[in-house]
Design an enzyme around this catalytic site. Structure first.
Site, PDB file in Angstrom:
ATOM      1  N   LYS A 142     -10.309  39.608  20.556  1.00 17.20           N
ATOM      2  CA  LYS A 142      -8.898  39.366  20.893  1.00 17.20           C
ATOM      3  C   LYS A 142      -8.279  38.429  19.853  1.00 17.20           C
ATOM      4  O   LYS A 142      -9.010  37.735  19.132  1.00 17.20           O
ATOM      5  CB  LYS A 142      -8.805  38.763  22.295  1.00 17.20           C
ATOM      6  N   TYR A 173       7.634  12.707   5.214  1.00 11.64           N
ATOM      7  CA  TYR A 173       8.746  12.539   6.156  1.00 11.64           C
ATOM      8  C   TYR A 173       8.569  11.281   6.992  1.00 11.64           C
ATOM      9  O   TYR A 173       7.485  11.038   7.538  1.00 11.64           O
ATOM     10  CB  TYR A 173       8.831  13.734   7.103  1.00 11.64           C
TER      11      TYR A 173
HETATM   12  C1  LIG Z   1     -11.906  34.915  25.503  1.00 14.84           C
HETATM   13  C2  LIG Z   1     -12.848  35.369  26.552  1.00 14.84           C
HETATM   14  C3  LIG Z   1     -14.225  35.462  26.271  1.00 14.84           C
HETATM   15  C4  LIG Z   1     -14.846  34.916  25.006  1.00 14.84           C
HETATM   16  O1  LIG Z   1     -15.017  33.524  25.187  1.00 14.84           O
HETATM   17  P1  LIG Z   1     -15.754  32.618  24.114  1.00 14.84           P
HETATM   18  O2  LIG Z   1     -15.813  31.291  24.775  1.00 14.84           O
HETATM   19  O3  LIG Z   1     -14.911  32.627  22.904  1.00 14.84           O
HETATM   20  O4  LIG Z   1     -17.098  33.210  23.868  1.00 14.84           O
HETATM   21  C5  LIG Z   1     -15.037  36.027  27.231  1.00 14.84           C
HETATM   22  N1  LIG Z   1     -14.534  36.468  28.417  1.00 14.84           N
HETATM   23  C6  LIG Z   1     -13.229  36.354  28.722  1.00 14.84           C
HETATM   24  C7  LIG Z   1     -12.748  36.845  30.033  1.00 14.84           C
HETATM   25  C8  LIG Z   1     -12.341  35.793  27.810  1.00 14.84           C
HETATM   26  O5  LIG Z   1     -11.060  35.658  28.135  1.00 14.84           O
END
Ligand SMILES: *Cc1c(COP(=O)(O)O)cnc(C)c1O
Length: 377
Positions: free
Chosen positions: A39, A259
């Site tokens: 993702k 800044y």
């Molecule tokens: C993002 C996510 C993962 C992956 O989690 P990590 O901590 O990056 O390994 C797994 N399951 C769900 C439901 C997620 O939203």
């Protein structure tokens, strides 16, 4: 080192390290298999090249968060893979989801009903995953919804149930007792779906010793080199980020920089303005507190991080390393994504997913993973 001119810097993504991390997790959770969570464009590292490297290493299950991400990634995935959508099936998007060919995680009775209704209309079963909220209070079926489903199992007619899953709220701390409570609650509920494969763990859960890992773990951050728990971190670093020096100047004692002139020098100082700012995802919160590295010397960020640049106090760096175009390590051997995120009061996930679009990206290929083949060749 030559940096590509005209960019914010160079982002090097080591697909060999990614694959090594995949293999380490796979060893740890065997006989469970490892799915790649890709993702947010594989946490900012590029969902297409990351998925291709994971596929070559044997990964066949991939997770994104949104249908729009699935639509982009799906055409790049070989046919023998499954792509799941974690955030569920948006009402009204049922047809689009079928067209994309992704498997939605069904997070409510409403989503189950709309998927099942379309399956009956189409006259063929449609694949789906059921997520159970075992205590995180975020996504998935509630105990009330599960009770309704128990007395009306026909609501699942038409759904080819591929997986029943849950998500742990405290998996980054393996000693947190809530993990065991969620695992126990999930085990009991999953019995409602006999014969259906189970998925519980993210990276933290997957790297927790002494627990069962179900059939598929969903690994994200650990693949990308982030620590699944605290330190020491068993994962290999996947990214290296170098900025370059844009301009140098010498400032007198009492002069300020950036800044608001929020830093003032108490001695004459050499200052390097470098090519990365908050628009490149470098946290503005690191103003006057973070650091970079030049030739193994730690150089503090002085003044506020600007949009496209920030200033470093390089007074202690040998002159030979200080010239326009010279590289500056932001993430690398001296400073990991976990170090940077700790300095910025955030998590490595946020550092990775905010990496900007203005870097020259280089992918180091994963070397041939099959030793038998290389002997034959
Ligand atoms: C993002 C996510 C993962 C992956 O989690 P990590 O901590 O990056 O390994 C797994 N399951 C769900 C439901 C997620 O939203």
């Amino acid at each position: 080192m030559v940096l590509q001119h005209g960019t914010a810097g160079r982002l090097c993504i080591d697909l060999g390290a990614l694959v090594a991390n995949y293999q380490l997790i796979a060893q740890h959770v065997a006989p469970a298999t490892v799915a790649g969570v890709v993702k947010a464009d594989a946490y900012g590292l590029g969902a297409v090249p990351v998925s291709a490297a994971l596929y070559a290493a044997g990964c066949r299950h991939f997770f994104v968060a949104h249908l729009c991400e699935a639509a982009i990634l799906k055409p790049h995935l070989p046919i023998d893979t499954t792509l799941y959508i974690l955030n569920g099936l948006p009402l009204g998007a049922e047809g689009d989801c079928v067209a994309v060919g992704a498997v939605p995680v069904l997070n409510s009775l409403e989503q189950i009903d709309s998927r099942a209704a379309l399956a009956r209309t189409m006259g063929r079963p449609l694949p789906g995953v059921i997520q159970i909220d075992s205590g995180m209070g975020r996504l998935g079926l509630t105990p009330d919804e599960l009770a309704i489903l128990r007395i009306s199992p026909e609501r699942l007619d038409g759904i080819d149930l591929r997986l029943v899953m849950t998500h742990l709220a405290c998996a980054d701390d393996p000693d947190d007792g809530f993990n065991e409570r969620q695992r126990t609650a999930f085990d009991a509920i999953a019995r409602q779906f006999p014969g259906v494969p189970r998925s519980i763990d993210n990276s933290g859960g997957a790297m927790t010793p002494g627990v069962g890992h179900g059939d598929i773990v969903r690994a994200g951050i650990a693949l990308y080199g982030g620590a699944p728990h605290g330190q020491p971190n068993p994962m290999r670093s996947v990214i290296a980020l170098d900025a370059y020096i844009v301009q140098l100047r010498t400032l007198e004692a009492g002069a300020g920089v950036g800044y608001g002139l929020t830093h003032r020098f108490d001695r004459p100082a050499r200052v390097a303005t470098i090519s990365v700012g908050y628009a490149d995802g470098w946290p503005r919160h690191l103003s006057n507190r973070g650091s970079a590295w030049i030739g193994g010397v730690r150089v503090p960020i002085v003044g506020r991080v600007s949009m496209d640049s920030m200033a470093l106090d390089v007074t202690d760096v040998p002159d030979a390393l200080l010239h326009a175009g010279a590289p500056v390590e932001l993430i690398g051997p001296h400073q990991t994504i976990d170090d940077v995120s700790a300095q910025a009061d955030t998590i490595s996930y946020e550092i990775l997913t905010r990496l900007g679009k203005r870097y020259a990206r280089t992918y180091l290929p994963a070397s041939v993973a099959n030793p038998d083949r290389s002997i034959m060749a």
